[in-house]
Design a protein around this motif. Structure first.
Motif, PDB file in Angstrom:
ATOM      1  N   MET A   1     -36.081 -31.561 -72.357  1.00  0.00           N
ATOM      2  CA  MET A   1     -36.575 -30.340 -71.770  1.00  0.00           C
ATOM      3  C   MET A   1     -38.091 -30.267 -71.888  1.00  0.00           C
ATOM      4  SD  MET A   1     -34.851 -27.058 -71.496  1.00  0.00           S
ATOM      5  CE  MET A   1     -35.204 -25.513 -71.009  1.00  0.00           C
ATOM      6  N   LEU A   2     -38.592 -30.496 -73.088  1.00  0.00           N
ATOM      7  CA  LEU A   2     -40.036 -30.466 -73.294  1.00  0.00           C
ATOM      8  C   LEU A   2     -40.698 -31.621 -72.546  1.00  0.00           C
ATOM      9  CD1 LEU A   2     -42.461 -29.232 -74.704  1.00  0.00           C
ATOM     10  CD2 LEU A   2     -42.040 -30.779 -76.616  1.00  0.00           C
ATOM     11  N   GLY A   3     -40.024 -32.776 -72.539  1.00  0.00           N
ATOM     12  CA  GLY A   3     -40.562 -33.937 -71.829  1.00  0.00           C
ATOM     13  C   GLY A   3     -40.705 -33.677 -70.344  1.00  0.00           C
ATOM     14  N   GLN A   4     -39.740 -32.981 -69.759  1.00  0.00           N
ATOM     15  CA  GLN A   4     -39.816 -32.661 -68.332  1.00  0.00           C
ATOM     16  C   GLN A   4     -40.967 -31.708 -68.046  1.00  0.00           C
ATOM     17  OE1 GLN A   4     -35.984 -31.088 -67.468  1.00  0.00           O
ATOM     18  NE2 GLN A   4     -35.019 -33.109 -67.182  1.00  0.00           N
ATOM     19  N   ALA A   5     -41.179 -30.745 -68.925  1.00  0.00           N
ATOM     20  CA  ALA A   5     -42.278 -29.791 -68.735  1.00  0.00           C
ATOM     21  C   ALA A   5     -43.625 -30.501 -68.829  1.00  0.00           C
ATOM     22  CB  ALA A   5     -42.194 -28.679 -69.768  1.00  0.00           C
ATOM     23  N   VAL A   6     -43.737 -31.408 -69.773  1.00  0.00           N
ATOM     24  CA  VAL A   6     -44.988 -32.156 -69.926  1.00  0.00           C
ATOM     25  C   VAL A   6     -45.214 -33.032 -68.699  1.00  0.00           C
ATOM     26  CG1 VAL A   6     -46.115 -33.986 -71.260  1.00  0.00           C
ATOM     27  CG2 VAL A   6     -44.957 -32.116 -72.432  1.00  0.00           C
ATOM     28  N   ARG A   7     -44.179 -33.687 -68.223  1.00  0.00           N
ATOM     29  CA  ARG A   7     -44.302 -34.556 -67.047  1.00  0.00           C
ATOM     30  C   ARG A   7     -44.678 -33.732 -65.816  1.00  0.00           C
ATOM     31  NH1 ARG A   7     -40.246 -37.950 -67.884  1.00  0.00           N
ATOM     32  NH2 ARG A   7     -38.758 -36.318 -67.420  1.00  0.00           N
ATOM     33  N   ARG A   8     -44.064 -32.564 -65.640  1.00  0.00           N
ATOM     34  CA  ARG A   8     -44.394 -31.698 -64.507  1.00  0.00           C
ATOM     35  C   ARG A   8     -45.846 -31.236 -64.571  1.00  0.00           C
ATOM     36  NH1 ARG A   8     -40.856 -27.550 -65.340  1.00  0.00           N
ATOM     37  NH2 ARG A   8     -39.109 -28.857 -65.839  1.00  0.00           N
ATOM     38  N   PHE A   9     -46.303 -30.862 -65.788  1.00  0.00           N
ATOM     39  CA  PHE A   9     -47.682 -30.415 -65.953  1.00  0.00           C
ATOM     40  C   PHE A   9     -48.653 -31.554 -65.663  1.00  0.00           C
ATOM     41  CE2 PHE A   9     -51.489 -30.069 -68.584  1.00  0.00           C
ATOM     42  CZ  PHE A   9     -52.026 -28.923 -68.044  1.00  0.00           C
ATOM     43  N   ALA A  10     -48.349 -32.746 -66.146  1.00  0.00           N
ATOM     44  CA  ALA A  10     -49.250 -33.889 -65.948  1.00  0.00           C
ATOM     45  C   ALA A  10     -49.368 -34.233 -64.467  1.00  0.00           C
ATOM     46  CB  ALA A  10     -48.751 -35.089 -66.737  1.00  0.00           C
ATOM     47  N   THR A  11     -48.259 -34.224 -63.735  1.00  0.00           N
ATOM     48  CA  THR A  11     -48.336 -34.569 -62.320  1.00  0.00           C
ATOM     49  C   THR A  11     -49.022 -33.466 -61.527  1.00  0.00           C
ATOM     50  OG1 THR A  11     -46.108 -33.710 -61.990  1.00  0.00           O
ATOM     51  CG2 THR A  11     -46.338 -36.085 -62.322  1.00  0.00           C
ATOM     52  N   SER A  12     -48.816 -32.192 -61.907  1.00  0.00           N
ATOM     53  CA  SER A  12     -49.485 -31.121 -61.179  1.00  0.00           C
ATOM     54  C   SER A  12     -50.983 -31.120 -61.489  1.00  0.00           C
ATOM     55  CB  SER A  12     -48.875 -29.762 -61.515  1.00  0.00           C
ATOM     56  OG  SER A  12     -49.105 -29.451 -62.867  1.00  0.00           O
ATOM     57  N   ALA A  13     -51.378 -31.499 -62.711  1.00  0.00           N
ATOM     58  CA  ALA A  13     -52.802 -31.562 -63.058  1.00  0.00           C
ATOM     59  C   ALA A  13     -53.488 -32.662 -62.268  1.00  0.00           C
ATOM     60  CB  ALA A  13     -52.964 -31.792 -64.557  1.00  0.00           C
ATOM     61  N   VAL A  14     -52.814 -33.785 -62.073  1.00  0.00           N
ATOM     62  CA  VAL A  14     -53.396 -34.880 -61.306  1.00  0.00           C
ATOM     63  C   VAL A  14     -53.511 -34.482 -59.841  1.00  0.00           C
ATOM     64  CG1 VAL A  14     -52.999 -37.228 -60.481  1.00  0.00           C
ATOM     65  CG2 VAL A  14     -52.622 -36.674 -62.878  1.00  0.00           C
ATOM     66  N   ARG A  15     -52.516 -33.841 -59.311  1.00  0.00           N
ATOM     67  CA  ARG A  15     -52.552 -33.439 -57.905  1.00  0.00           C
ATOM     68  C   ARG A  15     -53.603 -32.375 -57.639  1.00  0.00           C
ATOM     69  NH1 ARG A  15     -46.254 -32.664 -57.012  1.00  0.00           N
ATOM     70  NH2 ARG A  15     -45.654 -34.846 -57.117  1.00  0.00           N
ATOM     71  N   SER A  16     -53.830 -31.489 -58.600  1.00  0.00           N
ATOM     72  CA  SER A  16     -54.758 -30.390 -58.368  1.00  0.00           C
ATOM     73  C   SER A  16     -56.210 -30.775 -58.610  1.00  0.00           C
ATOM     74  CB  SER A  16     -54.392 -29.201 -59.246  1.00  0.00           C
ATOM     75  OG  SER A  16     -54.619 -29.522 -60.601  1.00  0.00           O
ATOM     76  N   SER A  17     -56.456 -31.979 -59.112  1.00  0.00           N
ATOM     77  CA  SER A  17     -57.847 -32.376 -59.348  1.00  0.00           C
ATOM     78  C   SER A  17     -58.512 -32.681 -58.003  1.00  0.00           C
ATOM     79  CB  SER A  17     -57.899 -33.600 -60.261  1.00  0.00           C
ATOM     80  OG  SER A  17     -57.290 -34.702 -59.634  1.00  0.00           O
ATOM     81  N   HIS A  18     -59.753 -32.271 -57.865  1.00  0.00           N
ATOM     82  CA  HIS A  18     -60.478 -32.421 -56.606  1.00  0.00           C
ATOM     83  C   HIS A  18     -61.700 -33.297 -56.805  1.00  0.00           C
ATOM     84  CE1 HIS A  18     -57.949 -29.482 -54.687  1.00  0.00           C
ATOM     85  NE2 HIS A  18     -58.139 -28.662 -55.694  1.00  0.00           N
ATOM     86  N   TYR A  19     -61.511 -34.457 -57.363  1.00  0.00           N
ATOM     87  CA  TYR A  19     -62.614 -35.377 -57.594  1.00  0.00           C
ATOM     88  C   TYR A  19     -62.665 -36.402 -56.474  1.00  0.00           C
ATOM     89  CZ  TYR A  19     -62.747 -33.368 -62.237  1.00  0.00           C
ATOM     90  OH  TYR A  19     -62.853 -32.498 -63.282  1.00  0.00           O
ATOM     91  N   ALA A  20     -63.874 -36.870 -56.212  1.00  0.00           N
ATOM     92  CA  ALA A  20     -64.029 -37.901 -55.187  1.00  0.00           C
ATOM     93  C   ALA A  20     -63.411 -39.203 -55.689  1.00  0.00           C
ATOM     94  CB  ALA A  20     -65.504 -38.104 -54.890  1.00  0.00           C
ATOM     95  N   GLU A  21     -62.820 -39.927 -54.787  1.00  0.00           N
ATOM     96  CA  GLU A  21     -62.201 -41.183 -55.148  1.00  0.00           C
ATOM     97  C   GLU A  21     -63.018 -42.335 -54.607  1.00  0.00           C
ATOM     98  OE1 GLU A  21     -58.121 -41.490 -54.190  1.00  0.00           O
ATOM     99  OE2 GLU A  21     -57.641 -39.498 -54.920  1.00  0.00           O
ATOM    100  N   GLY A  22     -62.833 -43.481 -55.194  1.00  0.00           N
ATOM    101  CA  GLY A  22     -63.521 -44.665 -54.737  1.00  0.00           C
ATOM    102  C   GLY A  22     -64.249 -45.342 -55.881  1.00  0.00           C
ATOM    103  N   PRO A  23     -64.706 -46.566 -55.625  1.00  0.00           N
ATOM    104  CA  PRO A  23     -65.390 -47.302 -56.686  1.00  0.00           C
ATOM    105  C   PRO A  23     -66.717 -46.653 -57.066  1.00  0.00           C
ATOM    106  CG  PRO A  23     -65.359 -48.557 -54.633  1.00  0.00           C
ATOM    107  CD  PRO A  23     -64.552 -47.328 -54.408  1.00  0.00           C
ATOM    108  N   GLY A  24     -66.914 -46.453 -58.359  1.00  0.00           N
ATOM    109  CA  GLY A  24     -68.152 -45.896 -58.861  1.00  0.00           C
ATOM    110  C   GLY A  24     -68.236 -44.387 -58.847  1.00  0.00           C
ATOM    111  N   LYS A  25     -67.239 -43.709 -58.368  1.00  0.00           N
ATOM    112  CA  LYS A  25     -67.298 -42.239 -58.278  1.00  0.00           C
ATOM    113  C   LYS A  25     -66.961 -41.564 -59.599  1.00  0.00           C
ATOM    114  CE  LYS A  25     -68.195 -42.307 -53.933  1.00  0.00           C
ATOM    115  NZ  LYS A  25     -69.563 -42.217 -53.495  1.00  0.00           N
TER     116      LYS A  25
END
Length: 63
Positions: A1-25
């Motif tokens: 149960m706790l593992g699922q919550a942590v996994r959901r939070f981690a994937t939502s945090a990655v999706r919500s990040s608005h950083y530029a992608e690419g080499p050197g960014k």
């Protein structure tokens, strides 16, 4: 149960990040100007390489 919550939070945090992608960014310095980068790297790495030699010279010249 706790593992699922942590996994959901981690994937939502990655999706919500608005950083530029690419080499050197994701670096804390710019890699666009190669001569500016070369000067910074020579100063940074050169100072670390020269430090022991300068310390030995200082101690040899000290009386």
């Amino acid at each position: 149960m706790l593992g699922q919550a942590v996994r959901r939070f981690a994937t939502s945090a990655v999706r919500s990040s608005h950083y530029a992608e690419g080499p050197g960014k994701n670096l804390p310095f710019s890699v666009e100007n190669r001569w500016h980068l070369l000067a910074k790297m020579v100063l940074f790495l050169g100072s670390g390489f020269a430090f022991p030699f300068l310390v030995v010279r200082h101690h040899l010249l000290k009386k």
